[in-house]
Scaffold this motif. Structure first.
Motif, PDB file in Angstrom:
ATOM      1  N   LEU A  87       1.010  -1.003  -0.042  1.00 43.75           N
ATOM      2  CA  LEU A  87      -0.020   0.202   0.016  1.00 43.75           C
ATOM      3  C   LEU A  87       0.893   1.313   0.023  1.00 43.75           C
ATOM      4  O   LEU A  87       2.086   1.416   0.724  1.00 43.75           O
ATOM      5  N   LEU A  88       0.702   2.165  -1.018  1.00 39.98           N
ATOM      6  CA  LEU A  88       1.353   3.325  -1.055  1.00 39.98           C
ATOM      7  C   LEU A  88       0.565   4.646  -0.765  1.00 39.98           C
ATOM      8  O   LEU A  88      -0.594   4.737  -0.931  1.00 39.98           O
ATOM      9  N   ILE A  89       1.155   5.392   0.133  1.00 36.99           N
ATOM     10  CA  ILE A  89       0.563   6.758   0.685  1.00 36.99           C
ATOM     11  C   ILE A  89       1.091   7.768  -0.063  1.00 36.99           C
ATOM     12  O   ILE A  89       2.487   8.116   0.068  1.00 36.99           O
ATOM     13  N   ASN A  90       0.427   8.708  -0.984  1.00 30.20           N
ATOM     14  CA  ASN A  90       1.071   9.945  -1.482  1.00 30.20           C
ATOM     15  C   ASN A  90       0.633  11.051  -0.638  1.00 30.20           C
ATOM     16  O   ASN A  90      -0.312  11.593  -0.588  1.00 30.20           O
ATOM     17  N   LEU A  91       1.806  11.559  -0.117  1.00 29.29           N
ATOM     18  CA  LEU A  91       1.402  13.034   0.648  1.00 29.29           C
ATOM     19  C   LEU A  91       2.243  14.237  -0.182  1.00 29.29           C
ATOM     20  O   LEU A  91       3.380  14.139  -0.137  1.00 29.29           O
ATOM     21  N   GLY A  92       1.458  14.923  -0.750  1.00 34.10           N
ATOM     22  CA  GLY A  92       1.968  16.220  -1.177  1.00 34.10           C
ATOM     23  C   GLY A  92       0.905  16.725  -2.343  1.00 34.10           C
ATOM     24  O   GLY A  92      -0.368  16.560  -2.020  1.00 34.10           O
ATOM     25  N   GLY A  93       1.519  17.731  -3.067  1.00 37.06           N
ATOM     26  CA  GLY A  93       0.457  18.157  -4.121  1.00 37.06           C
ATOM     27  C   GLY A  93       0.461  17.583  -5.137  1.00 37.06           C
ATOM     28  O   GLY A  93       0.518  16.439  -5.325  1.00 37.06           O
ATOM     29  N   GLY A  94      -0.393  18.343  -6.444  1.00 36.64           N
ATOM     30  CA  GLY A  94      -0.907  17.409  -7.423  1.00 36.64           C
ATOM     31  C   GLY A  94       0.426  16.544  -8.224  1.00 36.64           C
ATOM     32  O   GLY A  94       0.227  15.705  -8.656  1.00 36.64           O
ATOM     33  N   MET A  95       1.671  17.179  -8.206  1.00 41.64           N
ATOM     34  CA  MET A  95       2.578  16.673  -8.545  1.00 41.64           C
ATOM     35  C   MET A  95       2.826  15.223  -8.110  1.00 41.64           C
ATOM     36  O   MET A  95       3.194  14.015  -8.730  1.00 41.64           O
ATOM     37  N   THR A  96       2.974  15.167  -6.877  1.00 47.92           N
ATOM     38  CA  THR A  96       3.197  14.004  -5.868  1.00 47.92           C
ATOM     39  C   THR A  96       2.110  13.037  -6.130  1.00 47.92           C
ATOM     40  O   THR A  96       2.295  11.688  -6.377  1.00 47.92           O
ATOM     41  N   GLY A 100       2.619   9.628  -8.183  1.00 46.33           N
ATOM     42  CA  GLY A 100       2.732   8.477  -7.064  1.00 46.33           C
ATOM     43  C   GLY A 100       1.402   7.531  -7.587  1.00 46.33           C
ATOM     44  O   GLY A 100       1.555   6.281  -7.352  1.00 46.33           O
ATOM     45  N   GLY A 101       0.416   8.226  -7.855  1.00 47.92           N
ATOM     46  CA  GLY A 101      -0.912   7.346  -8.269  1.00 47.92           C
ATOM     47  C   GLY A 101      -0.236   6.591  -9.547  1.00 47.92           C
ATOM     48  O   GLY A 101      -0.835   5.461  -9.610  1.00 47.92           O
ATOM     49  N   PHE A 102       0.287   7.076 -10.502  1.00 50.13           N
ATOM     50  CA  PHE A 102       0.732   6.407 -11.723  1.00 50.13           C
ATOM     51  C   PHE A 102       1.621   5.442 -11.253  1.00 50.13           C
ATOM     52  O   PHE A 102       1.457   4.196 -11.744  1.00 50.13           O
ATOM     53  N   GLY A 110      -0.470  -2.685 -10.607  1.00 49.60           N
ATOM     54  CA  GLY A 110      -1.243  -1.992  -9.945  1.00 49.60           C
ATOM     55  C   GLY A 110      -1.336  -2.436  -8.274  1.00 49.60           C
ATOM     56  O   GLY A 110      -1.700  -3.463  -8.078  1.00 49.60           O
ATOM     57  N   ILE A 111      -1.088  -1.477  -7.483  1.00 48.00           N
ATOM     58  CA  ILE A 111      -1.156  -1.566  -6.142  1.00 48.00           C
ATOM     59  C   ILE A 111      -1.993  -0.587  -5.623  1.00 48.00           C
ATOM     60  O   ILE A 111      -2.410   0.456  -6.266  1.00 48.00           O
ATOM     61  N   ARG A 112      -2.647  -0.763  -4.385  1.00 49.45           N
ATOM     62  CA  ARG A 112      -3.520   0.266  -3.824  1.00 49.45           C
ATOM     63  C   ARG A 112      -2.892   1.395  -3.268  1.00 49.45           C
ATOM     64  O   ARG A 112      -1.482   1.302  -2.566  1.00 49.45           O
ATOM     65  N   TYR A 113      -3.592   2.653  -3.312  1.00 47.02           N
ATOM     66  CA  TYR A 113      -2.753   3.785  -2.958  1.00 47.02           C
ATOM     67  C   TYR A 113      -3.799   4.602  -2.127  1.00 47.02           C
ATOM     68  O   TYR A 113      -4.985   4.832  -2.603  1.00 47.02           O
ATOM     69  N   ILE A 114      -3.087   5.432  -1.427  1.00 43.45           N
ATOM     70  CA  ILE A 114      -4.056   6.576  -0.732  1.00 43.45           C
ATOM     71  C   ILE A 114      -3.447   7.891  -0.907  1.00 43.45           C
ATOM     72  O   ILE A 114      -2.189   8.243  -1.188  1.00 43.45           O
ATOM     73  N   ASN A 115      -4.261   8.983  -1.191  1.00 42.79           N
ATOM     74  CA  ASN A 115      -3.945  10.260  -1.490  1.00 42.79           C
ATOM     75  C   ASN A 115      -4.099  11.172  -0.049  1.00 42.79           C
ATOM     76  O   ASN A 115      -5.137  11.080   0.286  1.00 42.79           O
ATOM     77  N   GLY A 144      -0.160   8.487 -19.027  1.00 44.95           N
ATOM     78  CA  GLY A 144      -0.776   8.162 -17.436  1.00 44.95           C
ATOM     79  C   GLY A 144      -2.040   7.115 -17.676  1.00 44.95           C
ATOM     80  O   GLY A 144      -2.192   6.485 -18.693  1.00 44.95           O
ATOM     81  N   ALA A 145      -2.590   7.022 -16.533  1.00 43.36           N
ATOM     82  CA  ALA A 145      -3.876   5.935 -16.194  1.00 43.36           C
ATOM     83  C   ALA A 145      -4.783   6.578 -15.492  1.00 43.36           C
ATOM     84  O   ALA A 145      -4.567   7.275 -14.847  1.00 43.36           O
ATOM     85  N   PHE A 146      -6.055   6.010 -15.684  1.00 40.49           N
ATOM     86  CA  PHE A 146      -7.160   6.212 -14.944  1.00 40.49           C
ATOM     87  C   PHE A 146      -6.911   5.311 -13.881  1.00 40.49           C
ATOM     88  O   PHE A 146      -7.193   4.142 -14.018  1.00 40.49           O
ATOM     89  N   ALA A 147      -6.817   5.860 -12.785  1.00 43.76           N
ATOM     90  CA  ALA A 147      -6.658   4.822 -11.478  1.00 43.76           C
ATOM     91  C   ALA A 147      -6.546   5.282 -10.080  1.00 43.76           C
ATOM     92  O   ALA A 147      -5.961   5.953  -9.681  1.00 43.76           O
ATOM     93  N   PRO A 148      -8.094   5.085  -9.713  1.00 43.46           N
ATOM     94  CA  PRO A 148      -8.350   6.013  -8.465  1.00 43.46           C
ATOM     95  C   PRO A 148      -7.891   5.407  -7.201  1.00 43.46           C
ATOM     96  O   PRO A 148      -7.497   4.434  -6.970  1.00 43.46           O
ATOM     97  N   ALA A 149      -7.411   6.336  -6.433  1.00 46.33           N
ATOM     98  CA  ALA A 149      -6.935   6.072  -5.163  1.00 46.33           C
ATOM     99  C   ALA A 149      -8.123   5.254  -4.258  1.00 46.33           C
ATOM    100  O   ALA A 149      -9.234   5.723  -4.658  1.00 46.33           O
ATOM    101  N   SER A 150      -7.517   4.436  -3.324  1.00 45.03           N
ATOM    102  CA  SER A 150      -8.907   4.000  -2.679  1.00 45.03           C
ATOM    103  C   SER A 150      -9.284   4.925  -1.593  1.00 45.03           C
ATOM    104  O   SER A 150     -10.433   4.857  -1.584  1.00 45.03           O
ATOM    105  N   SER A 151      -8.718   5.784  -1.142  1.00 49.65           N
ATOM    106  CA  SER A 151      -9.194   6.806  -0.214  1.00 49.65           C
ATOM    107  C   SER A 151      -8.269   8.099  -0.683  1.00 49.65           C
ATOM    108  O   SER A 151      -7.260   8.117  -0.694  1.00 49.65           O
TER     109      SER A 151
END
Ligand code: GLY
Length: 353
Positions: A87-96, A100-102, A110-115, A144-151
């Protein structure tokens, strides 16, 4: 597309713990940039330490939203033992959150991620809705890709340390959401005192703004139809933004969008009957808070060329989202070169250029 959970946090640590624990994972990773490592990470560091989170740091700034930084994140995930169940947590602005989402969308397929967005722009736009990606070959968000954060966890306390320019950059996307939603919300955004921010009220406005985006994305996650409403101001805005990069005086995304809104509301008034009093009030707000992007008539061909290369176009026809009224959206509109040049004349005239 999976529906993402968007939480307007009252207690970030508690909400983050809930999001982390909502599904099993093996290893936890936290992605930060050089600014969020210093200023935002401390807020959640205790929780991350307790959960053995592994840090990955990247340089800040849109110039670093590139294949090299992405490869660095993939390498770190790989070397530090990430699996498909991490599980990846992205902590930052739109760049991150975009990069990070990609990285999450592509690592091991594909792994799960939280923004956890930390800028206003990322809170109301970039981190919500599943668009991820990087810039490539000088083109913004080219891969890029369409890939929503889980949260998506929105902690508006981070806004208290945001500089004024980045506040206004995000506020432009909120204004766009006001224009595509309803007159009441549009008017409260124009009347919100931006010189002395009331953070409690701002939190309410952020909540409304995110809800407007979520509702649209839920109806059309892959931008086949109504999601194009979110492109209001962006056809001209992207041309201003690219031109500013070419001239080596880059402007923030939201500023370009605000000036794009001025142009595209004018086009709306000409082509779809958008009321001139609402055009005037919106232009006034933008002029007062964003200043203007300096163009003269020698720039028109260049700006037009940028618009012709916009990835939203089909068959070489420049695609606009226009409005009949606040909240009354007309997608897939076109305009002639003459109409577009008239629009630039209007922009220069009302900006006093
Ligand atoms: N930023 C526009 C969208 O997410 O569709």
């Amino acid at each position: 597309m999976n529906k993402q959970e968007v939480i307007l946090c009252n207690e970030l640590e508690k909400d983050l713990l809930g999001a982390i624990k909502s599904k099993p994972y093996d290893k936890l990773f936290i992605l930060t940039d050089e600014h969020t490592t210093l200023h935002c990470l401390p807020v959640i560091n205790e929780l991350l330490l307790k959960n053995n989170a592994i840090s990955i740091a990247i340089p800040a700034g849109d110039l670093n939203k590139n294949i090299e930084t992405l490869a660095h994140v993939w390498t770190q995930l790989s070397q530090k033992g990430a699996t498909r169940h991490s599980l990846l947590i992205n902590l930052g602005g739109g760049m991150t959150t975009d990069l990070g989402g990609f990285a999450a969308a592509t690592f091991k397929r594909g792994i799960r991620y939280i923004n956890i967005p930390t800028t206003l722009l990322a809170m109301v736009d970039a981190s919500v809705g599943g668009k991820t990606g990087i810039n490539f070959n000088g083109l913004k968000n080219e891969v890029g890709a369409f890939a929503p954060a889980s949260s998506v966890l929105i902690e508006t306390d981070f806004l208290k340390t945001l500089d004024q320019e980045n506040f206004f950059s995000g506020y432009a996307e909120m204004l766009k959401h006001g224009l595509i939603s309803n007159t009441e919300h549009w008017a409260e955004l124009l009347n919100f005192p931006t010189d002395k921010l009331d953070y409690a009220k701002l939190k309410v406005l952020v909540g409304k703004s995110v809800q407007i985006k979520e509702d649209i994305v839920e109806k059309d996650p892959y931008e086949q139809g109504i999601r194009k409403a979110l492109n209001l101001g962006h056809t001209v805005g992207h041309a201003f933004e690219s031109f500013s990069f070419e001239k080596n005086c880059p402007v923030l995304h939201g500023y370009a969008v605000a000036w794009g809104v001025v142009c595209e509301l004018y086009l709306s008034s000409v082509k779809t009957g958008f009321p001139t009093d609402k055009l005037r009030q919106t232009v006034q707000f933008i002029k007062e808070n964003y200043g203007c992007f300096d163009i003269d008539c020698n720039c028109y061909d260049k700006l037009y060329a940028y618009m012709l290369h916009d990835k939203k176009n089909t068959a070489g026809i420049i695609n606009f989202t226009l409005l009949k009224e606040v909240g009354d959206i007309c997608i897939d509109q076109s305009a002639t070169k003459e109409e577009i040049f008239d629009m630039f004349d209007f922009y220069r005239e009302c900006m006093g250029l």
